[in-house]
Design an enzyme around this catalytic site. Structure first.
Site, PDB file in Angstrom:
ATOM      1  N   LYS A  21      41.152 -25.497 -40.130  1.00  0.00           N
ATOM      2  CA  LYS A  21      41.434 -27.043 -39.742  1.00  0.00           C
ATOM      3  C   LYS A  21      40.420 -27.847 -40.971  1.00  0.00           C
ATOM      4  O   LYS A  21      39.514 -27.781 -41.103  1.00  0.00           O
ATOM      5  CB  LYS A  21      40.575 -27.217 -38.449  1.00  0.00           C
ATOM      6  CG  LYS A  21      40.643 -28.515 -37.949  1.00  0.00           C
ATOM      7  CD  LYS A  21      39.502 -28.971 -36.995  1.00  0.00           C
ATOM      8  CE  LYS A  21      39.153 -30.555 -36.671  1.00  0.00           C
ATOM      9  NZ  LYS A  21      38.938 -31.297 -38.079  1.00  0.00           N
ATOM     10  N   GLU A  46      27.722 -21.697 -37.143  1.00  0.00           N
ATOM     11  CA  GLU A  46      26.383 -21.915 -37.769  1.00  0.00           C
ATOM     12  C   GLU A  46      26.119 -23.279 -37.833  1.00  0.00           C
ATOM     13  O   GLU A  46      27.011 -24.209 -38.147  1.00  0.00           O
ATOM     14  CB  GLU A  46      26.540 -21.566 -39.493  1.00  0.00           C
ATOM     15  CG  GLU A  46      25.124 -21.627 -40.157  1.00  0.00           C
ATOM     16  CD  GLU A  46      24.927 -23.034 -40.894  1.00  0.00           C
ATOM     17  OE1 GLU A  46      24.295 -23.882 -40.263  1.00  0.00           O
ATOM     18  OE2 GLU A  46      25.690 -23.353 -41.838  1.00  0.00           O
ATOM     19  N   GLU A  52      16.838 -32.078 -35.099  1.00  0.00           N
ATOM     20  CA  GLU A  52      17.075 -32.245 -36.601  1.00  0.00           C
ATOM     21  C   GLU A  52      17.655 -33.690 -36.966  1.00  0.00           C
ATOM     22  O   GLU A  52      18.529 -34.199 -36.194  1.00  0.00           O
ATOM     23  CB  GLU A  52      18.612 -31.414 -36.873  1.00  0.00           C
ATOM     24  CG  GLU A  52      19.032 -31.139 -38.510  1.00  0.00           C
ATOM     25  CD  GLU A  52      20.112 -30.384 -38.620  1.00  0.00           C
ATOM     26  OE1 GLU A  52      20.440 -30.030 -39.564  1.00  0.00           O
ATOM     27  OE2 GLU A  52      21.026 -29.919 -37.617  1.00  0.00           O
ATOM     28  N   GLY A  74      29.339 -29.872 -31.832  1.00  0.00           N
ATOM     29  CA  GLY A  74      30.464 -29.558 -32.241  1.00  0.00           C
ATOM     30  C   GLY A  74      30.618 -28.086 -32.065  1.00  0.00           C
ATOM     31  O   GLY A  74      31.625 -27.327 -31.475  1.00  0.00           O
ATOM     32  N   GLY A  75      29.776 -27.049 -32.526  1.00  0.00           N
ATOM     33  CA  GLY A  75      29.805 -25.823 -32.478  1.00  0.00           C
ATOM     34  C   GLY A  75      29.750 -25.334 -30.809  1.00  0.00           C
ATOM     35  O   GLY A  75      30.619 -24.342 -30.466  1.00  0.00           O
ATOM     36  N   GLY A  86      28.812 -26.615 -38.950  1.00  0.00           N
ATOM     37  CA  GLY A  86      28.509 -28.047 -38.475  1.00  0.00           C
ATOM     38  C   GLY A  86      27.360 -28.212 -37.467  1.00  0.00           C
ATOM     39  O   GLY A  86      26.478 -27.761 -37.545  1.00  0.00           O
ATOM     40  N   SER A  87      27.617 -29.335 -36.458  1.00  0.00           N
ATOM     41  CA  SER A  87      26.555 -29.747 -35.812  1.00  0.00           C
ATOM     42  C   SER A  87      26.628 -28.854 -34.353  1.00  0.00           C
ATOM     43  O   SER A  87      27.263 -27.958 -34.274  1.00  0.00           O
ATOM     44  CB  SER A  87      27.045 -31.076 -35.155  1.00  0.00           C
ATOM     45  OG  SER A  87      28.116 -31.182 -34.247  1.00  0.00           O
ATOM     46  N   CYS A 100      21.839 -27.396 -44.544  1.00  0.00           N
ATOM     47  CA  CYS A 100      21.544 -26.832 -43.504  1.00  0.00           C
ATOM     48  C   CYS A 100      20.200 -26.120 -43.436  1.00  0.00           C
ATOM     49  O   CYS A 100      19.523 -25.717 -42.236  1.00  0.00           O
ATOM     50  CB  CYS A 100      22.424 -25.618 -42.714  1.00  0.00           C
ATOM     51  SG  CYS A 100      23.243 -24.495 -44.150  1.00  0.00           S
TER      52      CYS A 100
END
Length: 527
Positions: free
Chosen positions: A183, A264, A392, A244-245, A240-241, A301
């Site tokens: 994606k 991650e 974060e 989202g994860g 990503g965030s 990250c």
């Protein structure tokens, strides 16, 4: 060279109705290309192609898969300056960063190719039969790692090469024997299409099965959800965030057949600053951390978003020097206007909390998507009482927590969420006095650093890029290095199977000449 279409296998298709543009964050304008979202039919076609390709690709010999990975690297290099220019246009990064990240991506692909050629990654384990054992005979058992099936990879915003279309997730999944559907990240779709074209070119030249790779365009709510929920998809890779994860993780868990999501996600990477370290090397560490906090506009990250120290003149001096160093650095461009907006919101949300003060801030005017770095400070007691202060902030941001004593510092570490990294700055003869800190950090992070900075993730077998939730969804795995392949495989055993019908890795003669564990002994000798 950019069509704006989806690679559904080797076909370029665009039957969808929704379109996207990317942004040049340096100029703060839309790029000229129009990209078409994958239709439901194209998604279905890509998944079925991957499913069919898996039946063939999983059994390809190591040499053939390795040649494919090396060819992808060659095809990416063959795109030359045109690829680097698109990368810079869509990311806001400078040419040097583009070249460095491309080099890392090439290295990753070749590392997995070398892993395949060496062969022992399959962890072949053999326990031979003892038919006359009493009171019961022992069966012949042979185990190795086998691929899971089609993998969906979500490209990351901050690494358009190394954690995106042909990045570590894709390279490791292809090495494992799993077809990949990417994606494409919405912030660098053009870069993604060009890299996808390199993968497709390599696949054609090496006669890979149609559907071994696809690259689709679309949003996470539509395309992403459809891919994760599809019954023929067997695993997901995401960078990503946390939001989202976690959303993908929950979708995958709710399927009739749940599948693993290796995500991650967020990390503030705590840094413990011990008194003697800054008494002797205050200027050195101030310069190092000013650079680390602002490196890549803080869009790593592993950015050091949390500094922990104990009150005193040593910490005061360090903060004075760190502030001076940070304020001298010229701000740089963020990846996208939305990321800049999120940085502003996150920074101000934390700055507005009770007890938070500003230690340093770049105050001169900047271009629209450039981020002025900031360093905040708070008392340890206040930090413990306010969970918002540990959130974060993606960008050039860090908060220093000034602790009363070692007990308060240790308590803070124990209450942190899981992190990718933890760092200790200490003199060699000082660190042994702080075992409680070391033990606390080890329990909260995936990688423990002594006298360094967390930014910079070496691509090698010993690197662990992961950590306790929510830094990653499964702390047992890494997203970097050849062991990342273990995310896309499962152990499989054969019992009393005819030798000539076994995979070569498990046959008596060991035709691959790989290291195997045979009756508890590591050897490459035939049985």
């Amino acid at each position: 060279m950019i069509t704006g279409k989806n690679y559904v296998g080797s076909q370029l298709l665009a039957s969808g109705t929704k379109t996207y543009k990317t942004i040049d964050p340096q100029l703060n304008i839309e790029n000229p290309w129009t990209f078409t979202e994958a239709s439901a039919e194209e998604i279905e076609q890509a998944v079925h192609l991957a499913h069919d390709a898996f039946k063939i690709y999983k059994d390809f010999p190591a040499e053939r898969k390795a040649a494919f990975l090396n060819a992808i690297a060659d095809e990416i290099l063959a795109l030359g300056d045109a690829l680097l220019e698109i990368y810079c246009t869509e990311s806001g990064f400078l040419r040097g960063r583009a070249e460095s990240e491309r080099g890392r991506t090439i290295f990753q692909l070749r590392s997995f190719a070398n892993m395949l050629l060496e062969g022992s990654w399959v962890e072949a384990t053999i326990d031979t039969a003892i038919p006359d054992r009493a009171p019961l005979p022992k069966e012949d058992l042979r185990k190795m790692l086998v691929p899971l099936g089609p993998v969906v990879v979500f490209g990351s915003s901050n690494f358009p090469f190394a954690f995106s279309t042909a990045g570590g997730d894709t390279a490791s999944a292809l090495a494992a024997g799993c077809p990949v559907i990417v994606k494409s990240h919405s912030m660098h779709i053009g870069t993604g299409e060009m890299v996808a074209s390199a993968i497709i070119s390599a696949a054609k030249k090496h006669n890979m099965p149609e559907g071994v790779f696809s690259n689709l365009i679309g949003g996470g709510v539509t395309l992403g959800a459809a891919l994760v929920k599809h019954p023929l998809v067997k695993a997901v890779g995401f960078t990503g965030s946390i939001n989202g994860g976690r959303a993908l993780f929950d979708l995958a868990a709710q399927r009739p057949e749940p599948i693993p999501v290796f995500a991650e996600m967020g990390s503030i990477n705590p840094v413990v600053i011990l008194p003697e370290a800054i008494e002797k090397n205050s200027k050195k560490w101030a310069a190092a951390y000013a650079g680390s906090i602002t490196l890549g506009t803080g869009q790593f990250c592993t950015n050091p978003g949390l500094l922990l120290g104990m009150k005193g003149k040593n910490l005061d001096q360090f903060l004075k020097e760190l502030a001076e160093q940070i304020e001298k650095i010229t701000p740089s461009c963020m990846l996208h206007p939305s990321i800049k907006a999120d940085f502003n919101n996150g920074r101000e949300k934390i700055r507005s909390q009770n007890g938070v003060t500003t230690i340093a801030e770049y105050k001169e005017e900047t271009a629209p998507n450039f981020a002025p770095q900031i360093l905040l400070s708070v008392e340890g007691k206040t930090f413990l009482e306010n969970k918002i202060l540990s959130h974060e902030v993606f960008g050039p941001f860090s908060i220093i927590v000034q602790c009363e004593n070692i007990d308060e510092l240790t308590t803070i570490i124990n209450k942190l969420d899981g992190q990718l990294t933890g760092t200790i700055l200490a003199e060699p003869d000082e660190i042994s006095k702080y075992n409680s800190v070391i033990n606390a950090l080890q329990n909260r992070v995936g990688r423990l650093i002594f006298n360094g900075v967390p930014t910079g993730v070496e691509v090698c077998a010993s690197m662990l890029h992961g950590g306790p939730y929510p830094s990653s969804s499964d702390s047992r795995f890494t997203a970097v290095g050849i062991h990342a392949v273990k995310r896309w495989v499962r152990p499989f055993s054969y019992q009393n199977w005819p030798d000539e019908l076994l995979p070569e890795a498990l046959q008596n003669k060991n035709p691959l000449n790989i290291n195997r564990t045979v009756n508890d002994i590591i050897t490459n000798k035939p049985i």
